[in-house]
Design an enzyme around this catalytic site. Structure first.
Site, PDB file in Angstrom:
ATOM      1  N   ASP A  11      50.532  34.586  30.639  1.00 11.21           N
ATOM      2  CA  ASP A  11      49.700  34.859  31.565  1.00 11.21           C
ATOM      3  C   ASP A  11      48.490  35.743  31.096  1.00 11.21           C
ATOM      4  OD1 ASP A  11      48.998  36.217  34.201  1.00 11.21           O
ATOM      5  OD2 ASP A  11      49.558  38.262  33.481  1.00 11.21           O
ATOM      6  N   ASP A  13      45.901  38.074  33.003  1.00  6.78           N
ATOM      7  CA  ASP A  13      45.738  39.646  33.146  1.00  6.78           C
ATOM      8  C   ASP A  13      46.688  40.347  32.559  1.00  6.78           C
ATOM      9  OD1 ASP A  13      43.368  39.517  36.140  1.00  6.78           O
ATOM     10  OD2 ASP A  13      43.677  37.956  34.485  1.00  6.78           O
TER      11      ASP A  13
END
Length: 211
Positions: A11, A13
């Site tokens: 991922d 963020d």
């Protein structure tokens, strides 16, 4: 691209980087706190991600694209990210990032960190301003899982040789699809469902888990 023996998908963020990019952009619109609260609820899985993203992007309407330079200046790579990328490459693996965030930032950050492949949402722009709309399909939980499967197929990597690393509820399907799902800097629901939980906020902790 030559086939690689394994694939690591992160991922973006709060995983690849310390920040939540949509909150940085919202700061430019003077709406940082309300967007931050909505982001937190989405990451806990309390609201549908796509619906939440659309409402949060609506809050960005009117932000000039020139603001992205200021946003990029505030990005903080997660400790250990460069070391992890180097370790994956040294072992012949591929590093990919799939994000519910935005290409407008990831297109600069990902190559700078040595990432090989990346996918994210795009913000619609008109006359140099954000319109408050997402351009194209939203990268949600299923979109993240689909990206992992697609990249694994293109690289001729069996799913058992994939590692997915994430922090939010929208990472769970990707983590479930992977051979190994790692909760990193994660919300309680994600820690509960992951194969393993990485304790320190330092991606070097993942290196001993690489094939």
């Amino acid at each position: 691209m030559a086939a690689s023996p394994f694939l690591v998908v992160l991922d973006a963020d709060s995983t690849l980087i310390r920040n939540e990019v949509i909150e940085l952009i919202a700061d430019e619109a003077g709406r940082g706190p309300e967007v931050a609260a909505a982001t937190e609820a989405a990451m806990r899985g309390e609201v549908d991600f796509a619906t939440s993203l659309r409402s949060r992007v609506e809050a960005l309407r009117g932000v000039p694209v020139t603001a992205f330079a200021r946003v990029l200046a505030r990005i903080e790579p997660t400790p250990g990210v460069r070391e992890l990328v180097d370790a994956v490459h040294a072992r012949g693996g591929t590093v990919a990032v799939v994000s519910g965030g935005f290409h407008e930032v990831l297109d600069t950050v990902a190559p700078d960190l040595g990432v090989d492949l990346w996918r994210a949402n795009r913000l619609h722009v008109d006359e140099g301003m954000l319109t408050g709309l997402v351009d194209g399909d939203i990268v949600d939980a299923e979109g993240k899982a689909a990206a992992l499967r697609e990249w694994a197929g293109e690289l001729d990597v069996p799913l058992r040789s994939t590692i997915a690393i994430g922090d939010g509820a929208n990472d769970l399907r990707m983590m479930d699809a992977a051979g190994l799902g790692l909760a990193f800097n994660a919300k309680p629901a994600v820690r509960a469902q992951a194969n393993l939980v990485v304790g320190p906020v330092d991606l070097r902790a993942v290196i001993p888990l690489l094939p």
